[in-house]
Design a protein around this motif. Structure first.
Motif, mmCIF file in Angstrom:
data_model
loop_
_atom_site.group_PDB
_atom_site.id
_atom_site.type_symbol
_atom_site.label_atom_id
_atom_site.label_comp_id
_atom_site.label_asym_id
_atom_site.label_seq_id
_atom_site.Cartn_x
_atom_site.Cartn_y
_atom_site.Cartn_z
ATOM 1 N N TRP A 238 -8.209 10.004 -5.502
ATOM 2 C CA TRP A 238 -8.578 8.711 -4.922
ATOM 3 C C TRP A 238 -7.639 8.353 -3.774
ATOM 4 O O TRP A 238 -8.076 7.864 -2.725
ATOM 5 C CB TRP A 238 -8.542 7.620 -5.996
ATOM 6 N N LEU A 254 -16.678 1.696 -5.773
ATOM 7 C CA LEU A 254 -15.811 1.833 -6.945
ATOM 8 C C LEU A 254 -16.708 2.101 -8.148
ATOM 9 O O LEU A 254 -17.710 1.410 -8.351
ATOM 10 C CB LEU A 254 -14.992 0.570 -7.167
ATOM 11 N N GLN A 288 -8.876 1.417 -9.124
ATOM 12 C CA GLN A 288 -9.335 1.824 -7.796
ATOM 13 C C GLN A 288 -9.191 0.675 -6.794
ATOM 14 O O GLN A 288 -8.762 0.878 -5.652
ATOM 15 C CB GLN A 288 -10.790 2.291 -7.869
#
Length: 685
Positions: A238, A254, A288
């Motif tokens: 990520w 996300l 995230q």
């Protein structure tokens, strides 16, 4: 009071323009060349000879001060009227240029995909009336170029080159779109993402690839794709994706699904309750979001409430920060309910309620691939009124921040793509007026007759279930046929095929086959009648309209006709087989092969000129796989009574009676090919 645009006119542009504005200028240059026979002259700054001047707005008086806005202003100099195209920002200038192209040059958004003719002129007159753009109804709007096998296979290069992608992104911009997922799981070194960004589009991600990161199992083959077990490895992927894209215009997705677009708990069985699954998804999405905020000020974020994630969210097991747009999805057939998963079809409403805070949007399909009854090579199977009602209902539920439209291979879906572009622009559409506008743009005559045929298409699609959206695309004739053939050849006819329960319910296999037979027989007359009407009208059209009509419409009707016929013959063959009429079943399977081969002929007829090879990568509907399965079945049937010398059926049914008892084997034992034997037997039967 007109601006006079003609050959060799001067377009004045600002210094240091972005790549997106330059791409739009290049489009205008090409448009001018088509109309006037030469390109305009591009000059920097306010050239005194300019006919058109581009610049960025300095005040509200010149242009609405909001993203993507543009205006047309006019002034006179030395008796000559000049057009000023003023943009609030880069996309404002892009849309201003493309509005000029469509409104005054007459260039259609789908000129490339519809092979539309452009009228050549010596000059174009533009009334000197000020104009200001209206704000688009949807903030982020665009296409997911998904399941794009025709685009992949069209040219030799892989991943597809600029030659393939440029017309896609150009058409999207001309339709007022500003966002794209440029393809499905393509190699990262392809040009698709870079070109989309260059042309000014927001780039977003597939819901199975959160943050646009590499798939875990590609990066770490052999490791278990478990976030609980390997959080550091997931977060490294990520972080890498964030660093690579953080300077670009990204609508960040996300999410947390498993590898290959499946639920993550298929790889992590520890998560065996809705509570555990929802808690893990919530945790991952929050992490995230935190990582994004550490690197980017106010990132634009979304979360796809798709499949099992929507169900968990509705049940209250997933928590999403209000800063993240929640994206709701239709079921692949245009209805804003949860999609069918195998044989499960709960049809849970998929729209926000009054209690859902934050911003919302939708992911909508006008083309779909589900290995059951979806449309991929043919148009959306339900009437366009359904699209209008479902999207307008979504807007009424406050889902107006985002509209991502599954656009497939573009060429086959121009009508619904155009319809939805009006919805994301204005928030509503009159379907009747849209029919008229679309047909008038694409054809030069016989508009009323063409409208009737287009409307008829959506009425002829096979209705396979009780819901208004239970209508079949062309995959219905192929995936289910192959499932039946496989089940048959595996000798499992005594048990039902569970993969067909979504359509037939739990009934014996012979009844499942009969169910598909009846559905196709009910549909064939309507499709054949429509095809006959198309051929009759086509004779009255101009040559260019004939080819366009075939490419965009008649070819799709042919795919339904050949699919229906092929499936009917296959189902009849199974009945003959169960009655031990093997030679008759052999002939019927041969007829099925000949019917499905007509689908390949349809592809060939539509692959003229620049479209050569367009259907070469038909890997999803996959007509060739259907034919491969049928060829195997035909050989199996011949083994049932014509083996071992493959002469017995010829002797029994074809050979003259006077020869049967006196022939010499050394001169009469050359076996006929399957096709030749089937043709001779069909005359007998």
């Amino acid at each position: 009071m007109y601006v006079v645009v003609k050959e060799n006119c001067v377009i004045s542009i600002p210094k240091n323009i972005s790549t997106s504005v330059q791409h739009a200028i290049d489009m205008i240059k090409r448009d001018h060349e088509k109309i006037f026979g030469c390109q305009p002259i591009q000059k920097l700054g306010a050239d005194q000879d300019a006919t058109i001047i581009l610049y960025y707005a300095k005040s509200e008086k010149e242009c609405p001060m909001r993203p993507e806005a543009f205006s047309f202003r006019f002034h006179q100099k030395d008796g000559k009227w000049i057009l000023n195209i003023i943009g609030y920002d880069d996309l404002g200038l892009v849309y201003g240029l493309l509005h000029y192209s469509r409104q005054y040059l007459g260039i259609d958004p789908f000129w490339f995909w519809g092979d539309l003719n452009v009228e050549q002129k010596s000059e174009v007159l533009i009334p000197a009336n000020n104009y200001e753009s209206k704000e688009q109804h949807v903030k982020y709007r665009g296409w997911f170029v998904n399941d794009e096998v025709c685009l992949i296979g069209w040219k030799e290069e892989y991943p597809p080159s600029k030659e393939v992608w440029y017309p896609v992104f150009e058409a999207l911009l001309r339709c007022g779109g500003n966002m794209v997922i440029p393809g499905t799981d393509l190699p990262k070194d392809g040009i698709h993402t870079e070109l989309a960004a260059e042309m000014g589009l927001w780039v977003t991600h597939h819901h199975a690839e959160p943050l646009g990161a590499e798939m875990f199992l590609r990066a770490y083959p052999g490791k278990t794709p478990s976030y609980k077990e390997h959080p550091d490895l997931f977060e490294a992927l990520w972080y890498e994706a964030i660093q690579k894209q953080k300077e670009q215009k990204i609508v960040w997705v996300l999410s947390f699904r498993g590898q290959g677009d499946a639920p993550f708990w298929e790889y992590d069985p520890e998560f065996d309750t809705p509570e555990k699954r929802g808690a893990m998804i919530s945790k991952v999405v929050l992490r995230q979001y935190e990582m994004l905020c550490e690197e980017i000020d106010q990132p634009v974020c979304s979360m796809a409430l798709y499949g099992e994630i929507a169900e968990l969210y509705k049940q209250g097991h997933i928590q999403v920060p209000d800063e993240i747009m929640k994206i709701w999805a239709d079921n692949g057939y245009g209805k804003m309910v949860s999609r069918r998963q195998g044989n499960e079809n709960y049809r849970i409403p998929s729209l926000p309620t009054e209690d859902d805070s934050g911003e919302h949007g939708i992911y909508y399909h006008v083309t779909f691939h589900d290995l059951q009854a979806s449309n991929h090579l043919t148009m959306f199977p339900s009437p366009p009124q359904l699209i209008k009602e479902e999207i307008e209902k979504s807007f009424s539920s406050s889902a107006t921040s985002y509209l991502l439209l599954n656009s497939g291979n573009i060429r086959q879906h121009l009508y619904p793509l155009d319809l939805v572009s009006q919805l994301w622009t204005s928030g509503t559409v009159d379907v009747g007026e849209h029919y008229q506008q679309f047909i008038n743009r694409f054809y030069s005559s016989h508009h009323d007759e063409l409208i009737k045929l287009y409307k008829s298409f959506f009425e002829k699609t096979i209705k396979y279930g009780p819901n208004e959206d239970d209508r079949a695309g062309e995959e219905f004739y192929h995936h289910n046929a192959r499932k039946i053939i496989g089940h048959w050849l595996q000798g499992r006819g005594n048990t039902p095929n569970g993969k067909l329960f979504w359509a037939t319910n739990e009934v014996p296999f012979s009844e499942q086959v009969n169910w598909f037979l009846q559905k196709c027989q009910e549909g064939l007359n309507g499709w054949q009648d429509l095809l006959n009407q198309c051929r009759k009208l086509s004779e009255q059209l101009s040559i260019s309209d004939q080819q366009r009509f075939y490419d965009l419409f008649v070819s799709q009707v042919e795919l339904h006709v050949s699919g229906c016929k092929g499936f009917i013959s296959l189902c009849k063959a199974y009945t003959s087989f169960t009655n031990h009429q093997h030679p008759l079943a052999f002939v019927q399977v041969s007829q099925s092969i000949w019917d499905y081969q007509n689908s390949l002929l349809t592809f060939q007829e539509s692959e003229h000129g620049k479209w050569k090879g367009f259907y070469r990568a038909d890997w999803l509907t996959n007509v060739k796989s259907t034919l491969y399965s049928l060829e195997a079945l035909r050989k199996y049937l011949r083994m049932q009574g014509d083996s071992p010398d493959f002469f017995l059926w010829y002797k029994e049914y074809i050979m003259p009676e006077t020869e049967k008892y006196i022939y010499l084997e050394n001169t009469h034992r050359k076996p006929l090919s399957d096709d030749e034997l089937a043709k001779r037997l069909s005359e007998k039967f």
